[in-house]
Write a protein that holds these residues in place. Structure first.
Motif, short mmCIF file in Angstrom:
data_model
loop_
_atom_site.label_atom_id
_atom_site.label_comp_id
_atom_site.label_asym_id
_atom_site.label_seq_id
_atom_site.Cartn_x
_atom_site.Cartn_y
_atom_site.Cartn_z
N UNK A 71 65.95 66.88 86.99
CA UNK A 71 66.44 68.09 86.70
C UNK A 71 65.90 69.02 85.40
N UNK A 72 66.26 69.62 84.64
CA UNK A 72 65.84 70.54 83.48
C UNK A 72 66.40 70.04 82.31
N UNK A 74 66.11 71.82 78.26
CA UNK A 74 65.75 72.92 77.91
C UNK A 74 64.88 72.74 76.55
N UNK A 103 76.48 68.85 89.94
CA UNK A 103 75.56 69.35 88.88
C UNK A 103 76.40 68.80 87.54
N UNK A 105 75.92 69.13 83.26
CA UNK A 105 75.48 69.81 81.88
C UNK A 105 75.54 68.98 80.76
N UNK A 122 70.79 70.83 76.23
CA UNK A 122 70.90 71.46 77.23
C UNK A 122 70.34 70.92 78.34
N UNK A 124 70.26 69.77 82.17
CA UNK A 124 71.12 70.29 83.53
C UNK A 124 70.53 69.55 84.60
N UNK A 125 71.28 68.73 85.35
CA UNK A 125 70.79 67.89 86.39
C UNK A 125 71.40 68.02 87.71
N UNK A 126 70.94 67.91 88.79
CA UNK A 126 71.46 67.67 90.17
C UNK A 126 72.03 66.29 90.15
N UNK A 246 61.88 73.53 77.79
CA UNK A 246 61.73 73.91 78.87
C UNK A 246 61.19 72.77 79.81
N UNK A 248 61.15 70.81 83.35
CA UNK A 248 61.66 71.00 84.52
C UNK A 248 60.97 70.05 85.53
N UNK A 249 61.59 69.39 86.22
CA UNK A 249 61.18 68.57 87.35
C UNK A 249 61.71 69.00 88.64
N UNK A 250 60.40 69.85 89.24
CA UNK A 250 61.02 70.54 90.73
C UNK A 250 61.03 69.54 91.75
N UNK A 251 60.05 68.64 92.04
CA UNK A 251 59.96 67.76 93.10
C UNK A 251 60.02 66.34 92.62
N UNK A 285 53.87 72.36 92.42
CA UNK A 285 54.45 72.12 91.00
C UNK A 285 55.55 71.12 90.97
#
Lengths: 303, 134
Positions: A71-72, A74, A103, A105, A122, A124-126, A246, A248-251, A285
């Motif tokens: 997830x992300x 912040x 999801x 938070x 902050x 935020x995760x799937x 910030x 962020x884990x995209x994959x 990324x």
């Protein structure tokens, strides 16, 4: 070596909050021994512990159907080190848990007594199916062992025994090869992701994926070495990461992948450096973050 | 509530989530191709929009609304959007230039079409739906 960092859960209010503990002992693999200090646990591992604590709450709240993965985040603030022999209290608050949209938070804090060690803001995760990452029955059993309501232990003064002064340092918290290095400008390094890496046993038995916190720690450590080399310093411990933003884990990164990370200097003053991290796999990324390092003069024991 | 009225707040959210300057966020800008959004950013964007506008945007809402009366099989075959599906998708995403709808587009690739205006419409639709059901 495992990759589970919550030793006990004292309180778990599903969808609301969780309270747990992580003891730092010689059996921990992710310790670092800075000169003149007691061995301490790597910061990202405490961030991971907060994430895992949150995930336990979600697992319980979703009746063992969903868990937090990636997830992300912040902002992560790093206030101090947590040392060998200390017990870190982990607190997690869930601001939103939307099981339908899968999801969450959340936020969390790690402290030793009243001293703040690290704070996650902050997040935020799937939420992904527990069954995709392992056997739900095993997860149930794990939580049963972990969740034992009770009173938190009171922090106490202590001295380390002679033997505990030499913890083994984890050689995995590193990149495997440097592709490009230009002092004060940028560095590009690669990490080969091997199935034999021990953290895959826990992360996760049903689907091995590289822990974001681990990749981040490797990158922060590379950042230390890069800064030290740029400043022609012998001691890399003259700088301390104070904040990571910030993230962020995209994959997912999986065994067999090669992670290529580029670190670039965003800003530099005599006392502060900010670095930008971009990690890719096959030019895609997978993780990004910004880290802020602060110079510490005559840094002593952090107490 | 309409696109124009929600845009100022959405502009701030998009700029913050994607770490771009607010001046770059225009209604017609594509989120992925032009503003650099990644798949994980949509999670953040939807979360921030829900929080800011106090609405619920269920997962897959855009595909669901675009599909309208079409069945799953009419809309997509093996993950690829059918000709019929493409017609309703173009109608629904009327703000997206026609040349961006490539034949063979997969359902999973629908977010590549999204513009800032798509987000605005999503918010307006969710808000209107919520008002109607209240």
């Amino acid at each position: 070596m495992n990759f589970l960092f919550v030793d006990r859960i004292f309180d778990l209010k599903p969808t609301i909050s969780t309270l747990g503990i992580k003891h730092i002992t010689p059996s921990d693999d992710y310790l670092v021994h800075k000169p003149g200090q007691k061995p301490s646990i790597l910061s990202c591992i405490l961030g991971e512990a907060i994430g895992q604590l949150c995930s336990w709450n979600i697992i319980k709240a979703s009746d063992f159907k969903l868990r937090l993965v990636g997830g992300i985040v912040k902002e992560v603030n790093i206030y101090a080190d947590a040392y060998l022999g200390e017990s870190v209290i982990l607190e997690n608050k869930i601001d939103v848990l939307d099981l339908q949209n899968q999801v969450t938070h959340f936020s969390g804090i790690a402290r030793v007594g009243d001293k703040k060690i690290l704070e996650v803001k902050d997040g935020l995760g799937p939420l992904l199916p527990v069954a995709e990452f392992g056997d739900s029955e095993n997860v149930k059993q794990q939580l049963k062992v972990l969740w034992r309501p009770g009173e938190l232990p009171t922090p106490c003064e202590f001295q380390l025994t002679e033997e505990t002064f030499s913890p083994k340092l984890n050689p995995y918290v590193n990149y495997d090869r440097i592709i490009h290095w230009e002092n004060n400008v940028s560095v590009v390094a690669e990490k080969l992701i091997s199935q034999s890496a021990p953290y895959f046993a826990d992360h996760f038995p049903g689907r091995p994926v590289l822990p974001l916190s681990f990749l981040l720690e490797c990158t922060l450590q590379l950042g230390y070495r890069f800064i030290a080399a740029s400043d022609k310093l012998i001691d890399i411990n003259q700088w301390q990461v104070k904040q990571v933003q910030r993230i962020k884990m995209m994959e997912f990164v999986e065994p067999g992948d090669i992670v290529r990370t580029t670190i670039k200097v965003l800003d530099k003053t005599p006392t502060h450096i900010s670095l930008n991290f971009i990690a890719t796999v096959e030019n895609k990324r997978v993780c990004v973050a910004k880290a802020f390092y602060e110079k510490i003069s005559n840094r002593g024991q952090d107490e | 509530m309409d696109v124009a009225s929600v845009f100022p707040k959405i502009k701030v959210i998009v700029a913050d989530v994607l770490a771009v300057d607010e001046s770059e966020v225009e209604l017609k800008k594509q989120l992925i191709a032009e503003l650099g959004a990644e798949s994980i950013d949509f999670l953040d964007l939807i979360f921030q929009l829900e929080r800011e506008f106090k609405i619920k945007i269920p997962r897959g809402q855009i595909e669901k609304q675009a599909r309208g009366a079409l069945s799953d099989a009419e809309f997509e075959q093996g993950g690829v959007i059918t000709e019929k599906g493409m017609v309703v998708l173009k109608e629904y995403l009327s703000e997206v230039p026609a040349e961006n709808f490539k034949s063979g587009l997969k359902v999973a690739e629908i977010p590549t079409l999204f513009t800032v205006e798509t987000l605005c419409k999503l918010v307006v639709n969710a808000h209107n739906q919520q008002t109607e059901t209240a």
